[in-house]
Design a protein around this motif. Sequence first.
Motif, PDB file in Angstrom:
ATOM      1  N   PRO A 512       0.830  -1.215   0.000  1.00  0.00           N
ATOM      2  CA  PRO A 512       0.000   0.000   0.000  1.00  0.00           C
ATOM      3  C   PRO A 512       0.860   1.259   0.000  1.00  0.00           C
ATOM      4  O   PRO A 512       1.859   1.357   0.720  1.00  0.00           O
ATOM      5  N   GLU A 513       0.444   2.229  -0.820  1.00  0.00           N
ATOM      6  CA  GLU A 513       1.231   3.456  -0.961  1.00  0.00           C
ATOM      7  C   GLU A 513       1.000   4.441   0.176  1.00  0.00           C
ATOM      8  O   GLU A 513       1.934   5.023   0.711  1.00  0.00           O
ATOM      9  N   SER A 514      -0.273   4.674   0.469  1.00  0.00           N
ATOM     10  CA  SER A 514      -0.601   5.754   1.393  1.00  0.00           C
ATOM     11  C   SER A 514      -1.272   5.207   2.644  1.00  0.00           C
ATOM     12  O   SER A 514      -2.049   4.258   2.593  1.00  0.00           O
ATOM     13  N   VAL A 515      -0.959   5.839   3.767  1.00  0.00           N
ATOM     14  CA  VAL A 515      -1.644   5.474   5.007  1.00  0.00           C
ATOM     15  C   VAL A 515      -3.072   5.988   4.923  1.00  0.00           C
ATOM     16  O   VAL A 515      -3.374   6.962   4.226  1.00  0.00           O
ATOM     17  N   VAL A 516      -3.975   5.300   5.599  1.00  0.00           N
ATOM     18  CA  VAL A 516      -5.393   5.653   5.472  1.00  0.00           C
ATOM     19  C   VAL A 516      -5.978   6.206   6.766  1.00  0.00           C
ATOM     20  O   VAL A 516      -7.118   6.654   6.773  1.00  0.00           O
ATOM     21  N   ASP A 517      -5.216   6.186   7.860  1.00  0.00           N
ATOM     22  CA  ASP A 517      -5.768   6.649   9.140  1.00  0.00           C
ATOM     23  C   ASP A 517      -4.937   7.805   9.684  1.00  0.00           C
ATOM     24  O   ASP A 517      -4.634   7.878  10.877  1.00  0.00           O
ATOM     25  N   LEU A 518      -4.561   8.721   8.820  1.00  0.00           N
ATOM     26  CA  LEU A 518      -3.728   9.853   9.201  1.00  0.00           C
ATOM     27  C   LEU A 518      -4.502  10.801  10.110  1.00  0.00           C
ATOM     28  O   LEU A 518      -5.635  11.188   9.815  1.00  0.00           O
ATOM     29  N   THR A 519      -3.878  11.151  11.249  1.00  0.00           N
ATOM     30  CA  THR A 519      -4.466  12.151  12.153  1.00  0.00           C
ATOM     31  C   THR A 519      -3.520  13.333  12.246  1.00  0.00           C
ATOM     32  O   THR A 519      -2.296  13.197  12.143  1.00  0.00           O
ATOM     33  N   ILE A 520      -4.099  14.517  12.448  1.00  0.00           N
ATOM     34  CA  ILE A 520      -3.321  15.763  12.500  1.00  0.00           C
ATOM     35  C   ILE A 520      -3.634  16.458  13.815  1.00  0.00           C
ATOM     36  O   ILE A 520      -4.795  16.574  14.230  1.00  0.00           O
ATOM     37  N   HIS A 522      -2.079  19.837  16.551  1.00  0.00           N
ATOM     38  CA  HIS A 522      -1.186  20.977  16.711  1.00  0.00           C
ATOM     39  C   HIS A 522      -0.557  20.915  18.091  1.00  0.00           C
ATOM     40  O   HIS A 522      -1.242  20.690  19.093  1.00  0.00           O
ATOM     41  N   GLU A 523       0.728  21.080  18.148  1.00  0.00           N
ATOM     42  CA  GLU A 523       1.439  21.190  19.415  1.00  0.00           C
ATOM     43  C   GLU A 523       2.265  22.461  19.345  1.00  0.00           C
ATOM     44  O   GLU A 523       3.335  22.507  18.733  1.00  0.00           O
ATOM     45  N   GLY A 524       1.712  23.511  19.941  1.00  0.00           N
ATOM     46  CA  GLY A 524       2.356  24.812  19.819  1.00  0.00           C
ATOM     47  C   GLY A 524       2.309  25.267  18.374  1.00  0.00           C
ATOM     48  O   GLY A 524       1.249  25.268  17.734  1.00  0.00           O
ATOM     49  N   ALA A 525       3.447  25.614  17.809  1.00  0.00           N
ATOM     50  CA  ALA A 525       3.528  26.063  16.415  1.00  0.00           C
ATOM     51  C   ALA A 525       3.753  24.910  15.445  1.00  0.00           C
ATOM     52  O   ALA A 525       3.837  25.117  14.239  1.00  0.00           O
ATOM     53  N   ASP A 526       3.857  23.686  15.984  1.00  0.00           N
ATOM     54  CA  ASP A 526       4.178  22.533  15.146  1.00  0.00           C
ATOM     55  C   ASP A 526       2.909  21.767  14.755  1.00  0.00           C
ATOM     56  O   ASP A 526       1.911  21.767  15.477  1.00  0.00           O
ATOM     57  N   VAL A 527       3.007  21.102  13.604  1.00  0.00           N
ATOM     58  CA  VAL A 527       1.960  20.174  13.171  1.00  0.00           C
ATOM     59  C   VAL A 527       2.478  18.759  13.389  1.00  0.00           C
ATOM     60  O   VAL A 527       3.579  18.420  12.948  1.00  0.00           O
ATOM     61  N   VAL A 528       1.689  17.931  14.087  1.00  0.00           N
ATOM     62  CA  VAL A 528       2.088  16.562  14.386  1.00  0.00           C
ATOM     63  C   VAL A 528       1.155  15.608  13.637  1.00  0.00           C
ATOM     64  O   VAL A 528      -0.073  15.662  13.803  1.00  0.00           O
ATOM     65  N   LEU A 529       1.755  14.731  12.807  1.00  0.00           N
ATOM     66  CA  LEU A 529       1.002  13.739  12.047  1.00  0.00           C
ATOM     67  C   LEU A 529       1.260  12.368  12.638  1.00  0.00           C
ATOM     68  O   LEU A 529       2.408  12.020  12.941  1.00  0.00           O
ATOM     69  N   ARG A 530       0.205  11.583  12.771  1.00  0.00           N
ATOM     70  CA  ARG A 530       0.336  10.213  13.287  1.00  0.00           C
ATOM     71  C   ARG A 530      -0.512   9.272  12.429  1.00  0.00           C
ATOM     72  O   ARG A 530      -1.561   9.669  11.923  1.00  0.00           O
TER      73      ARG A 530
END
Length: 585
Positions: A512-520, A522-530
């Motif tokens: 599989p190429e792309s993850v399907v359960d991406l969550t976004i 914000h932690e301060g000024a940063d963007v956190v992807l899991r």
Amino acid sequence: MNILRTLCLLVTFSTSIAQITDFLRVEGRNAVNEQNEIVPLRGINFDAEFWAWDWDTTRHNNYADASDIRFMDSLGANVIRLCLNYQYFESADGFNFIDNYLSWCDTSGIYVLLDMHVVPLGNDIFFNSIAQRQLIDTWQAIAGEYRDREVVLGYDLMNEPGPADSSLWYDFANRLIDSIRVVDSTHIIMIENTLGGEVFEIIDEPNIIYSYHDYSPFVVTHAAADWAGDSPVPTDYGYPGEVLSGTNWVTYSEDQFYWNTNSPNWRNWDSGNLIVPPGVEFAYVKPNVHGNVGTVYYDDFAAAKNGVSEVVYNADVETASWVRPGQPANWSFYTSGSHTGTWASVAHDGSRSLSISGTSDGWGVWGQDGWILIEPLIRVTPGDTLRATAWILANNINGGGVSVGFDYLSGNYELYNRQHLRDDIARYVNWSAENNKAIWCGEFGCMSAAPGNSQETLVRDKVAVMNEQEIGWAMWSYRAYQPPSFSPRYGDSVDVPLTNVLTQGYAGELWPESVVDLTIAHEGADVVLRWSPLDGAVSYTVFASLESTTDLQQYTIVGTTADSTFVQAGGIAAPRQFYVVVADY
């Protein structure tokens, strides 16, 4: 260039006896067995060094043995495409050669596709009735010998037919099929499209698989190949990424000057300093004339960039082209009218020169541009200073001009990723669906000289696309004796990363190429992807775009990570971002 990653074979592969008892046949878009079960045909080519016959008539018999077939069985392959040379069948050797492979493959449960890789007269066969008769008789003899052998998948009539008119091939293919069906009504027949790449012409015969070969993007799959032209394919371009697909002529050195007076002796010509204009990436030395010049001879070229000498390929014009008989290597002639160019036997030094003849208006030039074969080209940037020298003999100028300067070019580039690989074969997939016909990829692969892990990554993505589309395939080719090559085997050693890709591919892996359960978050000024990790992925590439689109080319890579979390520092500063995470295997 890749460092060869090998593991010596220190174990014996043990497989159970699985003798083949079913003929396969074509049903719609699939190959099926006698129980009407779909059999996905996934394997590899055994080239057996078919090209070596002219200097070694025994080499093909030493290419592989039963242990190699057991090895492929252990990986999960269920077919090999065995390359044949028609000359094998001038004696019993050809049948003995096939018999060995059938014996080894039968006990391992691997089908054998018999592929006529070398035919009488090559592509000139289409214009020679004697050669055609020879191939017809050879195929009829092969089919008569093996008509009762279930282990034979079928007959691949001719490798990469290349007549200018594809109808010549399909007319001849029908004659070959008719001759085979006289003695064998059972086996599958494989028919390839021509080197022109056209979608297939339908054959009025039910048990046909239509085969294509896929070596896109060529500049990656054939990196360092020295048989594609007079210079090797460059090794600069990797996969995935932006790759060279050709060159465009931009302009010529308009600041060059011309010699318009006769000289009875060879004269050394110096172009003086010529400035590279905007929009240019490459240049080559260009001997050129315009108007009435009689016959002009050029020899012993040299070039410099910013005062430093540059290599001019075949500068002394002594080397013959191996792809264009009777022509000089790396040089091609172009004209706007009646001027002619020849590889002349008059020389300043040695025995050869380039000549241009013309007595009328127009121009004639010799150049070195050729598709993606950019090794002879000088890499330049706008503003560079170029200089060319050569020896010229011109004693019949009558109002025309003679010079040596440069032509300037830019590159054409394409972004290659898995979607591009899908697009490359979409015409075959669509044709198969529209006509309910089976298709198969008889050859694909990538040279180990492609940079980084391009070889296994490109093979993986091609296999993923074919498995996704339920297309059978055979990679080129099983063994080589030294890198660079396409092969997973070097002598008795194994290229482990490539072999791992094949093992997973034979099992039907889609990666599989792309993850399907991406969550976004914000932690301060940063963007956190899991996201949840994908089995087998070694890293992930994170793309971002200010607009929502399914076109990955519109996204920018913002980073990579080895685990399933990524932090984009300061990412909150963007007014709005859309993310895609792609798994790398």
